[in-house]
Design an enzyme around this catalytic site. Sequence first.
Site, mmCIF file in Angstrom:
data_model
loop_
_atom_site.group_PDB
_atom_site.id
_atom_site.type_symbol
_atom_site.label_atom_id
_atom_site.label_comp_id
_atom_site.label_asym_id
_atom_site.label_seq_id
_atom_site.Cartn_x
_atom_site.Cartn_y
_atom_site.Cartn_z
ATOM 1 C CE LYS A 608 -4.101 -1.973 2.157
ATOM 2 N NZ LYS A 608 -3.681 -3.389 2.140
ATOM 3 N N GLY A 722 -11.551 15.567 23.129
ATOM 4 C CA GLY A 722 -12.813 15.015 22.651
ATOM 5 C C GLY A 722 -13.908 15.103 23.702
#
Length: 871
Positions: A608, A722
């Site tokens: 990849k 978050g």
Amino acid sequence: MNPEDNKSTTNDQPSSLLHINHMNGKSFKTETEQQPSSTSTTSTTTNEMNEYAFEPRISSQLSCSSLTAGLDEMGIFSSQDSDILLMDDFETGFLKRKVNDITEEEVVTESHDHNTIGQQPPRKKISTQPPSSIKTLPTEIKLSSFSSQKINKNVRKPKTIYKIVVPKKNSNTTGNSKHHQTKSKKGQASSNLRDIQLPNLAISKNEREFSNEENSLQIKAKRGRKKNTTGKDQEIIPLDSNGIFSNLRILFIQNNIGTVRLNLMKEKVKAKGGMVVDTFDTSVTHVVTELPGKNVHKVLGLLDNKSLEGIHVLEPNWVSTSIMYDKLAKTERYEVPLYKPTSPNESQSSTSLAEKTHENMNSGESESQSSHKSYHALKHFKPEKKKQDISLSPIREQSLSPSPIFKSDLEFNTPSYSRTFSSSSNSNYPLSTMDRNKNLKDPLTKLFKDEEKPTDLLSEMIQEARNLTEAGFYSDEGEYSDRMIVEESSDSEEDMKKVYSTLLEHDEKKGHEDSSETALSKKSQENQKYDSFSCMHKHTYGEVEINPNKLIIEKLQILLDHYQRMRDEWRTLSYRKAVSALKKYNKPVSSYKEAIEIPGIGDRIATKIQEIIDTGNLRRVESISKSDEVIKKFSAIHGVGSKAALKWYALGYRTFDDILKNVKLTHAQKVGIECFDDLQERIPRDEVTEISKVVEDAAHSTDPKLQLFTTGSYRRGNPTCGDIDILITRNDSDGKSHSGVLPKIIENLHNRNFITHDLTHTQEDDISGKYMGICRLSGGKYRRLDLFTVPYGELGAALLSFTGNDIFNRSIRLLARKKKMKLNQHGLYKNIARGSGGVSLNEGKLIAQRTEQEIFDALGVPWRPPNERSC
DNA sequence: GGGCCAATACTG
DNA sequence: CAGTAT
DNA sequence: GCCC
């Protein structure tokens, strides 16, 4: 739940700094004392793992996850054209195929060959159907439910089979776009579900876009094939006359270059303005080949290399690198040396000649030149540093102490960072009301003062180096890229360990015979056993931006996130390792070969990477990013995981509207949808500080002696978080405790209209309780708020646990396990006997829980401040 | 073939 | 218990 | 997916 900011950040706990001093020598000692020296170990982690190997698991989790992935990759849950392609598979029972037969390549090739110029294998049968039929799903499909089985569950239940009736058509899809238009981003405070402006998935819009995109791609592909068949590549009009390859005429010599790769490169060259020519003539500016230089002229039908003078003969990686960074790479490193019997230096002059001849060799070249300069600048700089590090005493010292060179400007020069630490050291809010012991003084202040000193010089140099090297990635031999310098300490630390490991292997051989190991090597071995644990090394937030492999990391990260959503735990793990390795790898990866050399990167990921290098893209990413969209959105809802998201998708639901109408939602899920947009956003650090103050205020109105710590990513120093994780405790030395305060605090915050929604309540004894909810500053956005109460004595263990990040926690807990200990939020226990599946059979003996430092010491892990726990 | 960067709490 | 969460 |  981004693992990145899993848990938050706080300041320090009472005694952490106390240990800084003796940590230089002691933590390690602790470890060796506890660990019988195993003289015959090769000091590899693997051996160590074997030594502590667990009982084999009885489970079929592997096939389950593979199946999940397989299905996903097959596009079962994709909104993309693969939906069509797969119907056949469905009906012919592809599920019966062996899981292992479903390979990613199959899918990628299938759905993306239209991107490439090579011959296009016939699409699957249904290709007669136009893309517009995508939405049509089989009316009835069978779908197995995948559950990522927990490790300790030895027995798997038989797979559940859902029989799913899919609506013929998704009637909501159209109405949805309207929603999209009318949706107001902030005006959804209403608590009446009916009035909620639902966030929109914009599916129909996306689908249209995808279709268009696909069409255009197909057209392009067709054009490409046509040209190919005529064999006149050079007639293709450059797509981008401003592209990096504009004005260049490049001849590729196929030989060892794989066809796929070659075609991809040709495509990209053309897309970026270059001409790809088939035959050699004087107009050619670059020849790309993997042939040895002496053979080039033969292949080109030339008498000798003379005709090649003035022409760059380069390795394919030159093209790859240029494409990847969208800048012409400096040719120098890629020149194929042409054999010149007369003068060995000929190729050198050939280079400069070429440079002159092709003056239109645009800015890319000159930039490369400048980077060349910086390369030298750095070169001068670095060896000095290196020397210094090497001259540091043997590995022992390095491993025992925290790295002498602290991260400097990278983390600290941003405003938020300075704020972080100054506020911490001032014992401003988040530091909490913790009454510091006298002897602890101001630990954080001390910590950072001491460590900032040595960094000053370093940070200056780093900054300078960075300025010089803006494009320094082109020095892809890269020894002197800026990253390297930043990470110098740890790099050389590792280098040293490698060297040492070699030495140890010798030692070992001898050791069997005379068993006269030095204390030093014992310690090193000891240390090395656990070297592979994340928690043994510092990791800090936000280093990707300057990483030479940024692009690759980004792409892989997308796959990582994808697999994480699919709960493909192990594949996720691998990607995480690979990404992590790349982040630490301080020079640009320029080939498959180089990539696969990196530990944690295997064949598949290296392939990849090669594709990213060659094309700047990853087709796999393209294919999942679309199919992923809906499931990603669904599972982003609090309370919705992969199971629900996949199921809903399979049921044909595509929008929040669909879900609200057709699905029985849990309370948390409803709230999650209601506050969806806000909750997706990161919370600026300052706001976390502010929110923490509100909670603290409420807490103190209940009991002024409560101590609060904002943990999670906040404590780790992240510029954004978050959620907000606040840990509440109380020194119980006066006989009182914080028992029962949590409900009061929550009620108080409700009354202030600060907490707007509850998600869960603890049913536990309130000495260690947990609350999850949503809060909002007036005029602000909805934010996830978690409150925990912990017994005072467990503060250290709790801080450690809630500060994370998750990787760090897992790592340090596994390390504990390997040492026959157990670490959880309550404390560290030793003498743990574990049965099959790793379940602990006894309680073990509690050995540390009061402070983080105690736990680090007991584990033999060098102290790591919160900001270095972002693995 | 099988382990891997964990251990535990709440909901329905 | 499975799923989702920390 | 990687690595024993």
